[in-house]
Design a protein around this motif. Structure first.
Motif, PDB file in Angstrom:
ATOM      1  N   ILE A 135       0.842  -1.175   0.092  1.00 35.68           N
ATOM      2  CA  ILE A 135      -0.181  -0.012   0.003  1.00 35.68           C
ATOM      3  C   ILE A 135       0.837   1.188   0.019  1.00 35.68           C
ATOM      4  O   ILE A 135       0.678   2.031  -0.851  1.00 35.68           O
ATOM      5  CB  ILE A 135      -1.043  -0.071   1.231  1.00 35.68           C
ATOM      6  CG1 ILE A 135      -1.968  -1.098   0.831  1.00 35.68           C
ATOM      7  CG2 ILE A 135      -1.530   1.504   1.249  1.00 35.68           C
ATOM      8  CD1 ILE A 135      -2.767  -1.351   2.177  1.00 35.68           C
ATOM      9  N   GLU A 136       1.866   1.333   0.801  1.00 30.41           N
ATOM     10  CA  GLU A 136       2.553   2.249   0.848  1.00 30.41           C
ATOM     11  C   GLU A 136       3.620   2.561  -0.389  1.00 30.41           C
ATOM     12  O   GLU A 136       3.525   3.755  -0.791  1.00 30.41           O
ATOM     13  CB  GLU A 136       3.874   2.064   2.386  1.00 30.41           C
ATOM     14  CG  GLU A 136       3.165   2.254   3.327  1.00 30.41           C
ATOM     15  CD  GLU A 136       4.094   1.900   4.596  1.00 30.41           C
ATOM     16  OE1 GLU A 136       4.891   1.128   4.390  1.00 30.41           O
ATOM     17  OE2 GLU A 136       3.812   2.346   5.750  1.00 30.41           O
ATOM     18  N   GLY A 137       3.885   1.601  -1.061  1.00 28.51           N
ATOM     19  CA  GLY A 137       4.577   1.732  -2.362  1.00 28.51           C
ATOM     20  C   GLY A 137       3.522   1.829  -3.433  1.00 28.51           C
ATOM     21  O   GLY A 137       4.308   1.426  -4.755  1.00 28.51           O
ATOM     22  N   LYS A 138       2.375   1.854  -3.385  1.00 25.81           N
ATOM     23  CA  LYS A 138       1.399   2.129  -4.249  1.00 25.81           C
ATOM     24  C   LYS A 138       1.558   0.702  -5.321  1.00 25.81           C
ATOM     25  O   LYS A 138       1.220   0.959  -6.626  1.00 25.81           O
ATOM     26  CB  LYS A 138       1.628   3.357  -4.963  1.00 25.81           C
ATOM     27  CG  LYS A 138       1.328   4.474  -4.063  1.00 25.81           C
ATOM     28  CD  LYS A 138       1.427   5.829  -5.023  1.00 25.81           C
ATOM     29  CE  LYS A 138       1.190   7.009  -3.985  1.00 25.81           C
ATOM     30  NZ  LYS A 138       0.646   7.336  -3.097  1.00 25.81           N
ATOM     31  N   ARG A 139       1.788  -0.466  -4.767  1.00 24.38           N
ATOM     32  CA  ARG A 139       1.922  -1.648  -5.666  1.00 24.38           C
ATOM     33  C   ARG A 139       0.370  -2.263  -5.486  1.00 24.38           C
ATOM     34  O   ARG A 139       0.463  -3.292  -4.652  1.00 24.38           O
ATOM     35  CB  ARG A 139       2.880  -2.556  -5.063  1.00 24.38           C
ATOM     36  CG  ARG A 139       4.385  -1.720  -5.382  1.00 24.38           C
ATOM     37  CD  ARG A 139       5.450  -2.520  -5.250  1.00 24.38           C
ATOM     38  NE  ARG A 139       5.431  -3.103  -3.658  1.00 24.38           N
ATOM     39  CZ  ARG A 139       6.080  -2.338  -3.009  1.00 24.38           C
ATOM     40  NH1 ARG A 139       6.840  -1.147  -3.212  1.00 24.38           N
ATOM     41  NH2 ARG A 139       6.136  -2.914  -1.557  1.00 24.38           N
ATOM     42  N   TYR A 140      -0.472  -1.813  -6.284  1.00 26.44           N
ATOM     43  CA  TYR A 140      -1.843  -2.291  -5.848  1.00 26.44           C
ATOM     44  C   TYR A 140      -2.138  -3.636  -6.099  1.00 26.44           C
ATOM     45  O   TYR A 140      -2.918  -4.411  -5.569  1.00 26.44           O
ATOM     46  CB  TYR A 140      -3.064  -1.392  -6.319  1.00 26.44           C
ATOM     47  CG  TYR A 140      -2.671   0.161  -5.962  1.00 26.44           C
ATOM     48  CD1 TYR A 140      -2.536   0.343  -4.539  1.00 26.44           C
ATOM     49  CD2 TYR A 140      -2.439   1.352  -6.598  1.00 26.44           C
ATOM     50  CE1 TYR A 140      -2.537   1.604  -3.857  1.00 26.44           C
ATOM     51  CE2 TYR A 140      -2.362   2.367  -6.182  1.00 26.44           C
ATOM     52  CZ  TYR A 140      -2.359   2.729  -4.637  1.00 26.44           C
ATOM     53  OH  TYR A 140      -2.048   4.071  -4.092  1.00 26.44           O
ATOM     54  N   GLN A 141      -1.586  -4.109  -7.098  1.00 25.50           N
ATOM     55  CA  GLN A 141      -1.862  -5.459  -7.623  1.00 25.50           C
ATOM     56  C   GLN A 141      -1.350  -6.391  -6.315  1.00 25.50           C
ATOM     57  O   GLN A 141      -1.849  -7.468  -6.114  1.00 25.50           O
ATOM     58  CB  GLN A 141      -1.160  -5.842  -8.966  1.00 25.50           C
ATOM     59  CG  GLN A 141      -1.454  -7.249  -9.475  1.00 25.50           C
ATOM     60  CD  GLN A 141      -0.962  -7.567 -10.749  1.00 25.50           C
ATOM     61  OE1 GLN A 141      -0.490  -6.748 -11.438  1.00 25.50           O
ATOM     62  NE2 GLN A 141      -1.109  -8.931 -11.140  1.00 25.50           N
ATOM     63  N   GLN A 142      -0.191  -6.538  -5.950  1.00 21.23           N
ATOM     64  CA  GLN A 142       0.736  -7.123  -5.160  1.00 21.23           C
ATOM     65  C   GLN A 142      -0.358  -6.880  -3.783  1.00 21.23           C
ATOM     66  O   GLN A 142      -0.219  -7.874  -3.003  1.00 21.23           O
ATOM     67  CB  GLN A 142       2.144  -6.686  -4.833  1.00 21.23           C
ATOM     68  CG  GLN A 142       3.095  -7.049  -5.953  1.00 21.23           C
ATOM     69  CD  GLN A 142       3.157  -6.222  -6.988  1.00 21.23           C
ATOM     70  OE1 GLN A 142       2.090  -4.966  -7.223  1.00 21.23           O
ATOM     71  NE2 GLN A 142       4.149  -5.864  -7.713  1.00 21.23           N
TER      72      GLN A 142
END
Length: 132
Positions: free
Chosen positions: A49-56
């Motif tokens: 979430i913090e890294g904006k990696r929404y698929q992961q």
């Protein structure tokens, strides 16, 4: 080596480690293994979430929901009484909150679930220690 390859390697290591721990575990230890895996995956979801990696993030939260569903499904409703009913409500609440986190990306909601499950994990650790 790319970050993706490092994540993939770590996932493989973690899977083998969890499988080895689960194979050697008593039922109480197995619950601890599940809680450890769940808390680890929640930490990863936070990072996504913090890294904006929404698929992961979605994949991590799906794993968490599956573990919570498994813990909930393993409860002994016939013999567990009030304790089992309370655990079922708590697991259901955590599932509800994580479903909300998946959409809202609320780190506060994620932290709430981590706090609740951390307390439960510590309780299981205490139960396991008294059984040895």
């Amino acid at each position: 080596m790319s970050a993706y390859n490092l994540n993939e390697s770590y996932d493989s290591y973690r899977t083998v480690d969890l499988e080895a721990r689960a194979a050697a575990a008593s039922p109480y230890e197995l619950v601890l293994v599940l809680f450890d895996g769940l808390l680890d995956e929640l930490a990863r979801a936070r990072g996504h979430i913090e890294g904006k990696r929404y698929q992961q993030k979605g994949q991590s939260l799906e794993k968490c929901l599956n573990i919570l569903g498994g813990l909930n499904g393993a409860l002994d409703y016939e013999n567990g009484g009030e304790l089992v009913q309370g655990l079922a409500r708590l697991y259901d609440y955590c599932i509800y909150r994580l479903s909300d986190v998946s959409v809202s990306l609320s780190l506060e909601g994620l932290d709430e679930v981590v706090g609740l499950l951390g307390v439960l994990r510590d309780g299981w650790e205490g139960v396991n220690a008294t059984r040895k």
